[in-house]
Design a protein around this motif. Structure first.
Motif, PDB file in Angstrom:
ATOM      1  N   GLU A 186       2.718  -7.584   1.268  1.00 21.53           N
ATOM      2  CA  GLU A 186       3.247  -7.032   0.032  1.00 21.53           C
ATOM      3  C   GLU A 186       4.548  -7.456  -0.127  1.00 21.53           C
ATOM      4  OE1 GLU A 186       2.907  -2.547  -0.178  1.00 21.53           O
ATOM      5  OE2 GLU A 186       1.126  -2.367   1.270  1.00 21.53           O
ATOM      6  N   LYS A 191       1.471  -8.030  -3.619  1.00 20.10           N
ATOM      7  CA  LYS A 191      -0.075  -7.368  -3.731  1.00 20.10           C
ATOM      8  C   LYS A 191      -0.242  -6.602  -2.282  1.00 20.10           C
ATOM      9  CE  LYS A 191      -1.842 -10.809  -7.014  1.00 20.10           C
ATOM     10  NZ  LYS A 191      -3.054 -11.994  -7.148  1.00 20.10           N
ATOM     11  N   LYS A 192      -1.289  -5.764  -2.505  1.00 17.87           N
ATOM     12  CA  LYS A 192      -1.977  -5.152  -1.288  1.00 17.87           C
ATOM     13  C   LYS A 192      -2.629  -6.364  -0.752  1.00 17.87           C
ATOM     14  CE  LYS A 192      -0.648  -0.933  -1.779  1.00 17.87           C
ATOM     15  NZ  LYS A 192       0.214  -0.198  -0.602  1.00 17.87           N
ATOM     16  N   TYR A 194      -5.847  -6.572   0.744  1.00 21.94           N
ATOM     17  CA  TYR A 194      -6.997  -6.395  -0.084  1.00 21.94           C
ATOM     18  C   TYR A 194      -7.271  -6.874  -1.544  1.00 21.94           C
ATOM     19  CZ  TYR A 194      -5.724  -1.897  -1.907  1.00 21.94           C
ATOM     20  OH  TYR A 194      -5.048  -0.719  -2.718  1.00 21.94           O
ATOM     21  N   GLU A 195      -6.146  -7.066  -2.307  1.00 25.66           N
ATOM     22  CA  GLU A 195      -6.026  -7.645  -3.415  1.00 25.66           C
ATOM     23  C   GLU A 195      -5.942  -9.262  -3.515  1.00 25.66           C
ATOM     24  OE1 GLU A 195      -4.061  -4.012  -6.095  1.00 25.66           O
ATOM     25  OE2 GLU A 195      -2.712  -5.415  -5.026  1.00 25.66           O
ATOM     26  N   ILE A 196      -5.910  -9.676  -2.404  1.00 29.43           N
ATOM     27  CA  ILE A 196      -5.563 -11.350  -2.324  1.00 29.43           C
ATOM     28  C   ILE A 196      -6.802 -12.030  -1.980  1.00 29.43           C
ATOM     29  CG2 ILE A 196      -4.045 -13.173  -0.978  1.00 29.43           C
ATOM     30  CD1 ILE A 196      -2.023 -10.881  -0.479  1.00 29.43           C
ATOM     31  N   THR A 197      -7.089 -12.793  -2.624  1.00 32.71           N
ATOM     32  CA  THR A 197      -8.342 -13.834  -2.804  1.00 32.71           C
ATOM     33  C   THR A 197      -8.183 -15.180  -2.577  1.00 32.71           C
ATOM     34  OG1 THR A 197      -8.532 -13.788  -4.833  1.00 32.71           O
ATOM     35  CG2 THR A 197      -9.753 -12.081  -4.029  1.00 32.71           C
ATOM     36  N   ASN A 236     -11.404  -2.902   3.469  1.00 32.09           N
ATOM     37  CA  ASN A 236     -11.129  -2.712   2.047  1.00 32.09           C
ATOM     38  C   ASN A 236     -11.280  -3.760   1.310  1.00 32.09           C
ATOM     39  OD1 ASN A 236     -10.801   0.365   2.303  1.00 32.09           O
ATOM     40  ND2 ASN A 236      -8.756   0.021   2.729  1.00 32.09           N
ATOM     41  N   GLY A 237     -11.302  -5.005   1.976  1.00 25.58           N
ATOM     42  CA  GLY A 237     -11.330  -6.304   1.332  1.00 25.58           C
ATOM     43  C   GLY A 237     -11.173  -7.462   2.499  1.00 25.58           C
TER      44      GLY A 237
END
Length: 288
Positions: A186, A191-192, A194-197, A236-237
């Protein structure tokens, strides 16, 4: 009757064991900011669970470094109002029974060693990567002796540059916790996790995790490493790919003939309660 507790930065779980081998459904509530309120809530939950039966002993873990003998929180990162408070003393007074306290990672690791992924191994290292990072060594079903607990998330992996870490108000030589934890993601990427791809970010994290595991192997020489935490086994991701970390690790370990068995944690949110029960058993054996 044995009372088990797990004091996290977000939630507290309290459970009761009538026989020292199993425990019933725990009571869970949000962790109060104030120490006195936390003690009151733990005692209230224990009183509900024990139904008037006397407490023989109690044990549990709490987030942050702990003085195990005195049961005092030395530097709880998410519980500033609990710092230097006599957790062990207060609970012993309330329960009229011995209380054993240690760092929450140590207690979860003990649970995983005796009842989870490390079961059946004499020397187990438990590593967790979540909001923070830490680990513990368990030998023959007991926590390895130590002065102030273990804080492997803060060993130095780069002494040429400094980065802000949770352990200090100013930048430190680079620690794993400043790179591969949820809080680090973060801070670094806004970003969280789980938002990172971006695969490159996750690959870099796997490489850093491999360095951590390499050092754990060198320091503790375990038969088995159990690894847990939301950054490893979250749902969560994306998570740090353990298989990729193991591939990097294979090329890093050169002095030993092979790397130890590496397995994911199995006990989930209840590892701390299993560990608390195991701690009571080991401490009572020492007394006898």
């Amino acid at each position: 009757m044995y009372i088990l507790f797990d004091i996290g930065g977000t939630n507290i779980r309290v459970a009761a064991s009538p026989d020292g081998s199993t425990y019933g459904e725990p009571i869970t509530f949000s962790t109060p900011e104030k120490f006195d309120e936390g003690i009151e809530r733990i005692v209230d939950a224990a009183n509900i669970l024990r139904s008037g039966i006397a407490v023989s002993a109690s044990a549990g873990g709490v987030k942050g470094p702990v003085n195990p003998k005195e049961g005092v929180l030395l530097h709880p990162p998410n519980l500033p109002n609990w710092k230097d408070k006599p957790l062990k003393e207060r609970l012993e007074k309330e329960f009229s029974a011995p209380v054993f306290v240690d760092n929450d990672t140590a207690i979860v690791g003990l649970g995983e060693a005796v009842a989870g992924g490390g079961k059946g191994h004499a020397i187990v290292a438990y590593v967790t990567v979540s909001t923070g990072a830490n680990g513990v060594r368990i030998v023959d079903g007991k926590l390895d002796r130590n002065a102030y607990g273990f804080e492997i998330g803060h060993h130095i992996i780069n002494w040429n540059e400094k980065t802000q870490c949770t352990c200090s108000d100013t930048p430190t030589w680079q620690h794993p916790e400043a790179f591969i934890t949820g809080s680090a993601f973060e801070r670094r990427f806004v970003k969280k996790p789980y938002e990172i791809t971006d695969e490159k970010i996750w690959d870099e994290s796997a490489r850093i995790l491999a360095v951590v595991l390499h050092n754990v192997i060198m320091f503790w020489s375990p038969e088995c490493i159990v690894i847990g935490g939301s950054m490893i086994i979250g749902t969560n991701g994306p998570v740090i790919p353990l298989d990729r970390a193991q591939t990097y690790l294979q090329h890093m370990v050169t002095i030993f003939p092979k790397i130890p068995k590496i397995v994911p944690a199995e006990l989930g949110a209840f590892g701390g309660l299993h560990g608390a029960l195991a701690l009571i058993r080991s401490k009572l054996e020492e007394i006898v």
